[in-house]
Design a protein around this motif. Structure first.
Motif, PDB file in Angstrom:
ATOM      1  N   GLY A 784       0.724  -1.164  -0.094  1.00 25.87           N
ATOM      2  CA  GLY A 784      -0.052   0.046  -0.126  1.00 25.87           C
ATOM      3  C   GLY A 784       1.033   1.015   0.008  1.00 25.87           C
ATOM      4  O   GLY A 784       2.282   1.097  -0.037  1.00 25.87           O
ATOM      5  N   THR A 785       0.206   2.269   0.217  1.00 27.66           N
ATOM      6  CA  THR A 785       0.962   3.821   0.351  1.00 27.66           C
ATOM      7  C   THR A 785       0.187   4.489   1.232  1.00 27.66           C
ATOM      8  O   THR A 785      -1.045   4.339   1.723  1.00 27.66           O
ATOM      9  CB  THR A 785       0.682   4.413  -1.056  1.00 27.66           C
ATOM     10  OG1 THR A 785      -0.765   4.693  -1.510  1.00 27.66           O
ATOM     11  CG2 THR A 785       1.067   3.637  -2.281  1.00 27.66           C
ATOM     12  N   VAL A 786       1.072   5.544   1.762  1.00 26.96           N
ATOM     13  CA  VAL A 786       0.533   6.296   2.767  1.00 26.96           C
ATOM     14  C   VAL A 786       0.710   7.864   2.488  1.00 26.96           C
ATOM     15  O   VAL A 786       2.036   7.988   1.751  1.00 26.96           O
ATOM     16  CB  VAL A 786       0.967   6.025   4.185  1.00 26.96           C
ATOM     17  CG1 VAL A 786       2.471   6.053   4.181  1.00 26.96           C
ATOM     18  CG2 VAL A 786       0.484   7.076   5.306  1.00 26.96           C
ATOM     19  N   GLU A 787       0.024   8.974   2.477  1.00 35.16           N
ATOM     20  CA  GLU A 787       0.257  10.111   2.132  1.00 35.16           C
ATOM     21  C   GLU A 787      -0.035  11.195   3.205  1.00 35.16           C
ATOM     22  O   GLU A 787      -0.985  10.994   3.961  1.00 35.16           O
ATOM     23  CB  GLU A 787      -0.594  10.607   1.035  1.00 35.16           C
ATOM     24  CG  GLU A 787      -0.489  11.745   0.364  1.00 35.16           C
ATOM     25  CD  GLU A 787      -1.309  12.184  -0.735  1.00 35.16           C
ATOM     26  OE1 GLU A 787      -1.298  13.262  -1.349  1.00 35.16           O
ATOM     27  OE2 GLU A 787      -2.281  11.273  -1.152  1.00 35.16           O
ATOM     28  N   ALA A 788       0.702  12.113   3.525  1.00 32.38           N
ATOM     29  CA  ALA A 788       0.412  13.082   4.409  1.00 32.38           C
ATOM     30  C   ALA A 788       0.074  14.452   3.879  1.00 32.38           C
ATOM     31  O   ALA A 788       0.655  14.703   2.883  1.00 32.38           O
ATOM     32  CB  ALA A 788       1.594  13.345   5.293  1.00 32.38           C
ATOM     33  N   ARG A 789      -0.843  15.097   4.274  1.00 32.14           N
ATOM     34  CA  ARG A 789      -1.295  16.374   4.063  1.00 32.14           C
ATOM     35  C   ARG A 789      -1.525  17.550   4.882  1.00 32.14           C
ATOM     36  O   ARG A 789      -1.845  17.234   6.148  1.00 32.14           O
ATOM     37  CB  ARG A 789      -2.719  16.176   2.986  1.00 32.14           C
ATOM     38  CG  ARG A 789      -2.606  15.379   1.946  1.00 32.14           C
ATOM     39  CD  ARG A 789      -3.912  14.781   1.573  1.00 32.14           C
ATOM     40  NE  ARG A 789      -4.194  13.721   0.799  1.00 32.14           N
ATOM     41  CZ  ARG A 789      -5.345  13.318   0.085  1.00 32.14           C
ATOM     42  NH1 ARG A 789      -6.454  13.542   0.571  1.00 32.14           N
ATOM     43  NH2 ARG A 789      -5.291  12.119  -0.810  1.00 32.14           N
ATOM     44  N   SER A 790      -1.251  18.668   4.542  1.00 33.24           N
ATOM     45  CA  SER A 790      -1.602  19.727   5.547  1.00 33.24           C
ATOM     46  C   SER A 790      -1.586  21.079   4.937  1.00 33.24           C
ATOM     47  O   SER A 790      -0.662  21.191   3.980  1.00 33.24           O
ATOM     48  CB  SER A 790      -0.513  19.737   6.846  1.00 33.24           C
ATOM     49  OG  SER A 790      -0.623  20.831   7.543  1.00 33.24           O
ATOM     50  N   ALA A 791      -2.520  21.724   5.271  1.00 42.02           N
ATOM     51  CA  ALA A 791      -2.716  23.068   4.711  1.00 42.02           C
ATOM     52  C   ALA A 791      -1.503  24.235   5.142  1.00 42.02           C
ATOM     53  O   ALA A 791      -1.382  25.449   4.847  1.00 42.02           O
ATOM     54  CB  ALA A 791      -4.023  23.690   4.918  1.00 42.02           C
ATOM     55  N   GLY A 792      -0.966  23.878   6.283  1.00 43.66           N
ATOM     56  CA  GLY A 792       0.029  24.671   6.704  1.00 43.66           C
ATOM     57  C   GLY A 792      -0.058  24.605   8.469  1.00 43.66           C
ATOM     58  O   GLY A 792      -0.719  24.089   9.110  1.00 43.66           O
ATOM     59  N   GLU A 793       0.813  25.307   9.048  1.00 42.62           N
ATOM     60  CA  GLU A 793       0.651  25.386  10.369  1.00 42.62           C
ATOM     61  C   GLU A 793      -0.500  25.762  11.123  1.00 42.62           C
ATOM     62  O   GLU A 793      -1.051  26.633  10.533  1.00 42.62           O
ATOM     63  CB  GLU A 793       2.040  26.149  10.899  1.00 42.62           C
ATOM     64  CG  GLU A 793       3.576  25.527  10.824  1.00 42.62           C
ATOM     65  CD  GLU A 793       4.745  26.116  11.267  1.00 42.62           C
ATOM     66  OE1 GLU A 793       4.164  27.115  11.889  1.00 42.62           O
ATOM     67  OE2 GLU A 793       5.765  25.740  11.146  1.00 42.62           O
ATOM     68  N   ARG A 794      -0.967  25.042  12.215  1.00 38.20           N
ATOM     69  CA  ARG A 794      -2.448  25.564  12.891  1.00 38.20           C
ATOM     70  C   ARG A 794      -3.642  25.212  12.073  1.00 38.20           C
ATOM     71  O   ARG A 794      -4.668  25.650  12.254  1.00 38.20           O
ATOM     72  CB  ARG A 794      -2.398  26.872  13.308  1.00 38.20           C
ATOM     73  CG  ARG A 794      -0.998  27.485  13.978  1.00 38.20           C
ATOM     74  CD  ARG A 794      -0.532  26.643  15.069  1.00 38.20           C
ATOM     75  NE  ARG A 794      -1.346  26.446  16.196  1.00 38.20           N
ATOM     76  CZ  ARG A 794      -1.302  25.933  17.416  1.00 38.20           C
ATOM     77  NH1 ARG A 794      -0.096  24.882  17.365  1.00 38.20           N
ATOM     78  NH2 ARG A 794      -2.026  25.578  18.041  1.00 38.20           N
TER      79      ARG A 794
END
Length: 948
Positions: A784-794
């Motif tokens: 499988g695969t794993v992906e991290a996402r974030s629009a930015g800090e806080r």
């Protein structure tokens, strides 16, 4: 008078007289010789005609006999005859007509007969007659077992008798025979010719021709013979020759009288051309031309002379032009050029020669070059110069010449002879090439080679070039220092080190195989070889790198690099990695040991005071939660070590995705409740989802680590969303939060080992920065695969795991209701060197209704087991003196404990530790800190398999 006047005239007149006289003499000689020649040719013609006639009849007879032989040989091999030999039924109906079809071949009558293996008649062609002698001869040939041919005297002259034996694959002896005969007189019908065996006596060779026959008939010696030859008749030619004689005499007289006058008339224009030619020789060829008139031949000759004069004039102009071009070319070439006569005296120099030497044409005249030559070299130059001139062949020499600036430079001088069409030497062409740039380039090359040698020495590497076809290898000078003692040992055995024989035989074969494979693909290659070093027990590692040469496909060049330091560093690194693993295992053991009594103490507090005040319950929950957190950190630390070294083994089983996610949530529920997080689930209420294939425990660990990470990095009271969704052939699991988020700088590296975002000094978020690395590696091990996402800090984070689904879909099994904890009423022995852990565990088991005895080392544990006779034994492995493995083995040998339940409770949790425990006699293997409920359930059950 007439003859005297002709003889005293001009050359043309004398030529005319001589021509007429010679013509007359030729006619008379022709008349005298013609009779003999015609008679001789007549005789030869008759002989040639006779020979052609004989050759024709011989060829015709040979063709007829060969055709008959081939046709009847094919007939003998026919399937009809073979069938007639093996099947007598009805053969009378087809066999005789078949033989009748061959009784006349090319107009020659042939008698045919088919016999059986005894020579008895089966069938014969119409009109065929064979005498008893002929049948007896047939039987002799069948007894001899071979085809044969013979000639005999018959009533109509010589006859040819031939037999073909009929054989087939099932037998070696003849099954039958085809016998045929024919009269030789029927082959040749000419009355004067006959075919007979053997050369008859008294017949000349011209009347005799041997017939070349097929192999079967060649031994008969058949000849074509002519019996008579009519004589030649020359009397009929005499009247014709008498008439020819009269005509010849008349013609001779006419030629003698008219030839002289005609010659004078015809040579008038030639005499005019003679006069013009004399003037050209005398005055030279200018613009004057001869008039083209008179007879066509003379006019044509005049035109040719004029054309020749025009061409000579053009060539003269062209020669002057080419001479000018040659001098211009000689002035533009970079060499100093000059021309000398056949004796070596220089007659001309180009401009560059004058520019370099500074001499004038007057100063350079007549070997003036000697003025600029180095006086010290002049004697040697003279000797080589004279020897080269005398040889008449190209030669070269090198000497120094002084320039206009007074400096001496060395020049490479070449001389080439120039010859005329007759091969006579007429001139020498020479050049002087300045060697200064070449010497400077050679000096630069020597310096470059020196720098390369120094670089090779500094890098401790040797260069080589290897011809794979011949095996010859050329090494750089520093090869002995790179290869070490094996090179010196090989040099003692063989002075010429031109191959890889100094390497061990196995390494030679391996290196050649690698090189052959790489060169066939046009690729580079490398090979590491271990060689003994100077110090005893030490080794030297050599890395051979090579590639194919562009100018020779079967040749390779490269370097041999001493990588011993790198190999020692790698060995040290592996040793350090091994020590790291040992340290981590020991660290895990030492960390788990104090966790065991802490967990037991918490369980004791729960059992003894289930209705304790809220403050006590809160404290108990904090202790339990932190103990679980510490155990989780130890597990993550060991997992990342096992994964990075490839020691982790995954079980292949069906996994219910809903139950897996629910277990991961329950694992983290105490942390979620403690921080007051709002948990939102999506997709967990679906009735049916396809199953996954993988390790249920590890997949639960993946999702649990993501939920744990979200809980730690989300402020108290935050929101965490866990979603489950099928997308085609993949199952997508998302864990999102509204926590601290991630900056764009850290997002690409979030799955790196020991990486964490910046945090406050109080380390309120906790962790070692290995949980996400474990998630990524376990997910990839499951495909499988794993992906991290974030629009930015806080701004929160989201992790999305995609796992491949199994082929078939199954309905998830209903969740089992939690079983109530059984009450133990058994005799249990606890053995551990950690007194706090032993006492706390014993107290917890007693509170659950068991009779418990404790021991603090292996020897006392064996003694207590003999006297106490327990129903189950909880045994630590890391005991002082006698370890738990040995204690378990001895317990299994004693009758009072051979069939009792033995549970390992230890801080060693590696796969190897579990396997060793099972081999030593343990029924279950639990890693500290243990879940009290799990231990109680195991102790309440019977002996089973090793716990994973």
């Amino acid at each position: 008078m007439l003859f005297n006047g002709l003889a005293a005239g001009s050359l043309a007149r004398r030529f005319a007289f001589s021509s007429a006289a010679l013509a007359a003499a030729a006619l008379l000689l022709t008349l005298l010789a013609s009779w003999a020649l015609v008679a001789q040719q007549h005789a030869r013609g008759l002989a040639a005609l006779h020979a052609k006639e004989m050759d024709f009849h011989a060829s015709s007879a040979r063709g007829l006999l060969s055709g008959i032989a081939v046709r009847l040989e094919e007939l003998s091999q026919s399937a009809i005859l073979a069938n007639a030999l093996v099947d007598s039924a009805g053969r009378e109906t087809y066999l005789k007509p078949y033989l009748n079809g061959a009784r006349q071949i090319n107009g020659v009558p042939v008698h045919l007969m088919l016999s059986d293996f005894e020579g008895a008649l089966i069938a014969e062609s119409a009109g065929a007659r064979f005498s008893p002698d002929e049948l007896a001869w047939l039987r002799r040939q069948m007894a001899a077992g071979q085809d044969a041919a013979a000639t005999q005297d018959g009533a109509g002259g010589p006859e040819l008798l031939v037999v073909h034996l009929l054989r087939y694959s099932r037998t070696r002896t003849p099954e039958g025979a085809l016998l045929y005969k024919l009269r030789l007189a029927d082959v040749e019908h000419d009355a004067g010719l006959a075919i007979m065996p053997g050369p008859p006596d008294g017949v000349v060779a011209a009347d005799l021709r041997r017939l070349e026959m097929p192999p079967l008939l060649s031994g008969l010696g058949l000849y074509l013979v002519r019996s008579d030859m009519p004589p030649a008749d020359y009397g009929a030619l005499l009247p014709h020759y008498a008439l020819i004689l009269v005509v010849v005499l008349a013609l001779t007289t006419a030629v003698l009288l008219l030839g002289s006058r005609l010659a004078l008339a015809l040579t008038r224009d030639l005499r005019r051309l003679e006069q013009f030619s004399s003037s050209v020789v005398r005055d030279g060829f200018g613009m004057g031309r001869v008039e083209a008139r008179g007879s066509r031949e003379v006019a044509s000759l005049a035109v040719s002379i004029n054309h020749m004069l025009d061409r000579l004039h053009e060539q003269h102009a062209l020669l002057r032009n080419e001479n000018e071009k040659f001098h211009q070319l000689a002035d533009t070439i970079p060499q100093l050029a000059w021309i000398a006569d056949a004796h070596g005296r220089v007659e001309w120099y180009n401009d560059r020669w004058y520019a370099y030497t500074g001499l004038t044409a007057e100063q350079a005249a007549d070997n003036g070059w000697r003025q600029v030559a180095d006086p010290a070299e002049l004697p040697a130059i003279d000797g080589q110069w004279q020897a080269g001139i005398a040889s008449g062949e190209p030669f070269a020499l090198t000497f120094a010449m002084r320039g206009a600036d007074g400096s001496l430079r060395r020049f490479f001088t070449q001389l080439a002879p120039l010859r005329d069409a007759g091969g006579r030497l007429v001139q020498w062409f020479g050049t002087n090439t300045d060697l200064s740039p070449l010497e400077q380039a050679q000096q630069a090359m020597r310096q470059s080679e020196e720098r390369l040698r120094e670089s090779l020495l500094a890098a401790n590497m040797a260069a080589w070039r290897w011809n794979l076809d011949s095996g010859v290898t050329r090494f750089s000078e520093n090869a002995p220092s790179v290869f070490g003692p094996v090179w010196e040992q090989a040099r003692q055995d063989n002075d010429e080190m031109d191959n890889w024989r100094f390497l061990p035989a196995a390494d030679q074969a391996r290196l050649r195989a690698i090189a052959e494979d790489a060169l066939s693909r046009g690729d580079s290659y490398r090979c590491e070889i271990e060689l003994p070093d100077t110090a005893p027990g030490e080794c030297r590692w050599i890395e051979v790198r090579g590639k194919a040469d562009s100018d020779a496909p079967r040749s390779s060049s490269g370097i041999a690099l001493d990588v011993s330091e790198r190999k020692r560093a790698e060995l040290a690194l592996r040793l350090a990695d091994q020590r790291k693993d040992e340290f981590l295992a020991m660290l895990a053991h030492e960390l788990r040991n104090p966790l065991a009594p802490i967990s037991s103490a918490v369980k004791i507090m729960e059992l003894m005071a289930p209705d304790a005040p809220p403050q006590v319950q809160k404290a108990r929950e904090v202790i339990d939660r932190q103990a679980r957190h510490l155990a989780r950190l130890v597990d993550d630390l060991m997992d990342v070590s096992r994964i990075s070294t490839g020691k982790i083994v995954l079980r292949d089983e069906e996994v219910d995705p809903v139950a897996m996610v629910q277990r991961a949530i329950e694992m983290n529920r105490p942390l979620l409740e403690a921080r007051g997080h709002q948990l939102i689930t999506q997709g967990l209420s679906q009735g049916s989802l396809p199953v996954l294939r993988g390790d249920s425990t590890r997949l639960t660990q993946v999702i649990g680590n993501l939920i744990n990470n979200a809980a730690k990095y989300t402020e108290a009271g935050g929101r965490i969303t866990v979603s489950l969704e099928q997308q085609g052939g993949w199952l997508t699991i998302g864990v999102a939060d509204n926590g601290v988020g991630m900056s764009p700088q850290i997002l690409p590296h979030v799955f790196n080992l020991f990486l964490q975002a910046e945090r406050s000094l109080d380390r309120s978020l906790g962790g070692l920065g290995i949980g996400l690395s474990v998630v990524k590696r376990l997910t990839e091990l499951h495909g499988g695969t794993v992906e991290a996402r974030s629009a930015g800090e806080r701004l929160g984070s989201e992790f999305v795991v995609r796992l491949p689904l199994a082929r078939a879909a199954v309905s998830p099994a209903p969740a089992a209701a939690p079983a109530s904890l059984p009450t133990l009423a058994r005799r249990i022995l606890v053995v551990d060197d950690n007194r706090d852990a032993v006492d706390a565990l014993a107290m917890m088991l007693r509170l659950n209704g068991s009779d418990v005895e404790v021991a603090y080392d292996g020897a006392s544990g064996l003694a207590t087991a003999q006297s106490f006779r327990p129903d189950a034994i909880v045994l630590d492995i890391g005991l002082p003196g006698m370890d738990g493995y040995e204690v378990a083995r001895r317990l299994r040998t004693r009758p009072e404990t051979a069939d009792k339940l033995i549970v390992a409770v230890t801080g060693y949790g590696q796969k190897e530790d579990r396997e060793r425990a099972h081999a030593s006699g343990f029924d279950h293997h639990l890693v500290k800190p243990i879940e009290s409920e799990n231990l109680i359930r195991l102790l309440a059950g019977q002996r089973g398999s090793v716990s994973q």
